[in-house]
Enzyme design. Sequence first.
Site, mmCIF file in Angstrom:
data_model
loop_
_atom_site.group_PDB
_atom_site.id
_atom_site.type_symbol
_atom_site.label_atom_id
_atom_site.label_comp_id
_atom_site.label_asym_id
_atom_site.label_seq_id
_atom_site.Cartn_x
_atom_site.Cartn_y
_atom_site.Cartn_z
ATOM 1 N N SER A 172 0.803 -1.237 0.000
ATOM 2 C CA SER A 172 0.000 0.000 0.000
ATOM 3 C C SER A 172 0.824 1.269 0.000
ATOM 4 O O SER A 172 1.593 1.515 0.939
ATOM 5 C CB SER A 172 -0.875 0.065 1.257
ATOM 6 O OG SER A 172 -1.908 -0.832 1.184
ATOM 7 N N MET A 191 -2.026 -6.950 6.847
ATOM 8 C CA MET A 191 -3.055 -7.859 6.314
ATOM 9 C C MET A 191 -2.587 -8.576 5.053
ATOM 10 O O MET A 191 -3.396 -8.906 4.186
ATOM 11 C CB MET A 191 -4.324 -7.063 5.976
ATOM 12 C CG MET A 191 -4.887 -6.256 7.129
ATOM 13 S SD MET A 191 -6.276 -5.268 6.573
ATOM 14 C CE MET A 191 -6.464 -4.122 7.930
ATOM 15 N N SER A 192 -1.287 -8.792 4.931
ATOM 16 C CA SER A 192 -0.802 -9.389 3.676
ATOM 17 C C SER A 192 0.493 -10.154 3.921
ATOM 18 O O SER A 192 0.822 -10.495 5.045
ATOM 19 C CB SER A 192 -0.554 -8.279 2.639
ATOM 20 O OG SER A 192 0.518 -7.459 3.070
ATOM 21 N N ASN A 212 1.684 3.683 10.741
ATOM 22 C CA ASN A 212 0.823 4.230 11.798
ATOM 23 C C ASN A 212 1.096 3.458 13.091
ATOM 24 O O ASN A 212 1.662 2.364 13.055
ATOM 25 C CB ASN A 212 -0.661 4.060 11.411
ATOM 26 C CG ASN A 212 -0.998 2.616 11.103
ATOM 27 O OD1 ASN A 212 -0.689 2.116 10.010
ATOM 28 N ND2 ASN A 212 -1.574 1.917 12.058
ATOM 29 N N HIS A 261 -5.565 -8.871 -1.991
ATOM 30 C CA HIS A 261 -5.579 -9.264 -0.573
ATOM 31 C C HIS A 261 -6.631 -10.333 -0.269
ATOM 32 O O HIS A 261 -7.679 -10.380 -0.892
ATOM 33 C CB HIS A 261 -5.902 -8.057 0.313
ATOM 34 C CG HIS A 261 -4.890 -6.974 0.254
ATOM 35 N ND1 HIS A 261 -4.925 -5.999 -0.690
ATOM 36 C CD2 HIS A 261 -3.813 -6.714 1.037
ATOM 37 C CE1 HIS A 261 -3.903 -5.175 -0.504
ATOM 38 N NE2 HIS A 261 -3.221 -5.579 0.529
ATOM 39 N N HIS A 299 -7.128 4.446 6.065
ATOM 40 C CA HIS A 299 -6.271 4.054 4.947
ATOM 41 C C HIS A 299 -5.518 5.276 4.425
ATOM 42 O O HIS A 299 -4.373 5.162 3.973
ATOM 43 C CB HIS A 299 -7.118 3.404 3.841
ATOM 44 C CG HIS A 299 -6.300 2.808 2.742
ATOM 45 N ND1 HIS A 299 -5.374 1.805 2.958
ATOM 46 C CD2 HIS A 299 -6.250 3.074 1.407
ATOM 47 C CE1 HIS A 299 -4.796 1.483 1.813
ATOM 48 N NE2 HIS A 299 -5.312 2.241 0.853
ATOM 49 N N ALA A 349 2.635 -2.202 4.118
ATOM 50 C CA ALA A 349 2.407 -1.145 5.097
ATOM 51 C C ALA A 349 1.897 -1.835 6.349
ATOM 52 O O ALA A 349 1.125 -2.796 6.242
ATOM 53 C CB ALA A 349 1.370 -0.174 4.568
ATOM 54 N N TYR A 352 -8.528 -10.161 2.294
ATOM 55 C CA TYR A 352 -9.749 -9.500 2.796
ATOM 56 C C TYR A 352 -10.651 -8.973 1.683
ATOM 57 O O TYR A 352 -11.770 -8.558 1.936
ATOM 58 C CB TYR A 352 -9.407 -8.369 3.782
ATOM 59 C CG TYR A 352 -8.617 -7.206 3.230
ATOM 60 C CD1 TYR A 352 -9.191 -6.274 2.366
ATOM 61 C CD2 TYR A 352 -7.292 -7.026 3.594
ATOM 62 C CE1 TYR A 352 -8.467 -5.210 1.869
ATOM 63 C CE2 TYR A 352 -6.558 -5.959 3.108
ATOM 64 C CZ TYR A 352 -7.148 -5.059 2.252
ATOM 65 O OH TYR A 352 -6.419 -4.010 1.762
ATOM 66 N N GLU A 353 -10.153 -8.974 0.453
ATOM 67 C CA GLU A 353 -11.017 -8.585 -0.663
ATOM 68 C C GLU A 353 -11.973 -9.730 -1.022
ATOM 69 O O GLU A 353 -12.753 -9.618 -1.955
ATOM 70 C CB GLU A 353 -10.174 -8.228 -1.896
ATOM 71 C CG GLU A 353 -9.304 -6.983 -1.724
ATOM 72 C CD GLU A 353 -8.368 -6.794 -2.916
ATOM 73 O OE1 GLU A 353 -8.834 -6.784 -4.063
ATOM 74 O OE2 GLU A 353 -7.152 -6.681 -2.684
ATOM 75 N N HIS A 381 -3.127 0.614 -4.527
ATOM 76 C CA HIS A 381 -2.582 -0.577 -5.206
ATOM 77 C C HIS A 381 -2.875 -0.440 -6.690
ATOM 78 O O HIS A 381 -3.998 -0.659 -7.137
ATOM 79 C CB HIS A 381 -3.224 -1.851 -4.652
ATOM 80 C CG HIS A 381 -2.692 -2.214 -3.311
ATOM 81 N ND1 HIS A 381 -1.711 -3.156 -3.118
ATOM 82 C CD2 HIS A 381 -2.973 -1.712 -2.093
ATOM 83 C CE1 HIS A 381 -1.423 -3.237 -1.838
ATOM 84 N NE2 HIS A 381 -2.178 -2.366 -1.190
HETATM 85 N N1 HPA Z 1 -3.284 -2.818 10.863
HETATM 86 C C1 HPA Z 1 -3.401 -3.673 9.826
HETATM 87 N N2 HPA Z 1 -2.926 -3.404 8.608
HETATM 88 C C2 HPA Z 1 -2.285 -2.239 8.434
HETATM 89 C C3 HPA Z 1 -2.133 -1.306 9.469
HETATM 90 C C4 HPA Z 1 -2.652 -1.612 10.754
HETATM 91 O O1 HPA Z 1 -2.553 -0.848 11.733
HETATM 92 N N3 HPA Z 1 -1.449 -0.256 8.953
HETATM 93 C C5 HPA Z 1 -1.213 -0.545 7.655
HETATM 94 N N4 HPA Z 1 -1.717 -1.738 7.322
#
Ligand code: HPA
Length: 289
Positions: A42, A226-227, A250, A97, A262, A127, A99-100, A75
Amino acid sequence: MSTRDLHLNDSADSISSAVEFVSQALSRAGLAKPSVGVILGSGLGCAADRLINAGGISADYVDIPGMPQPRVTGHHGTLVCGRVKDQSVVMLKGRVHWYEGRVLDDILFGVRLLAGLGIRNLLVTNAAGGINPQFSPGDLMVISSHLRPLLYTVPATFPGHSRMANAFEIQESRGLWCNVLRTVALQTKTPLRIHEGTYAMMPGPCYETPAEIRMLQKIGADAVGMSTVPEAVEAVSLGMSVLGVSCITNCAAGLTDQTLSHSEVTATASAVSEPFSEWIWNVVCGMKP
Ligand code: HPA
């Protein structure tokens, strides 16, 4: 032949068409057989732009036979090939992903394509939210281990799960994250702060709850995303050496008063895009073909 076998054969056919398409593009551009693959997470696609600026070529995923399209902002869905020092490199700007709601064959298509091109060293980036209190947004984390606390209760329902089961044995017996590539990454200079740590893959698509982050902290996670893990497992099972890198975009949920979004993730990724791309470039230079 079962429906699963049929599905796997379909997938293998479309991978060979994609391999053929990219091989022809490489040869038209006068590029040698690639030795390094990079998957950019990302907001981290900037490293591929640098390859283009150095004379590389690109193809949109839509034009590559069978290649699944990412549907998440940040993406892009562009494959970029070019030269980094004396190596030919293929970068995937954007991924599909879990989650998609996509099938495993879609999630793993990119890695299988890179393996089909003969690539042996793979750098997978993402990310991630920082859990370790020493980590700040904009830092990098070289993945030394991973957790998958709420995942993989379901792969038996996915096509290709028996391959994944074999891959788990590989992972258990000799680890997933290549020590040699990790050393290259940690020794490559960057103005960004660089750590090593454990990546927890969560299913998404929502960010975690503060309670989930407290759980991940207790079980030893340094960062959460998440990847990456399914791609790394598949890559190792296909004989590649894998380096995983998280860009901490973050602080994980509940660790600050801020609500996660996001756009915060892509804003941090874009703020570090220059030094990040430079570092990726130099890490690739340090990889032995
Ligand atoms: N959690 C899950 N996936 C992420 C995060 C997060 O805090 N930041 C970027 N991708």
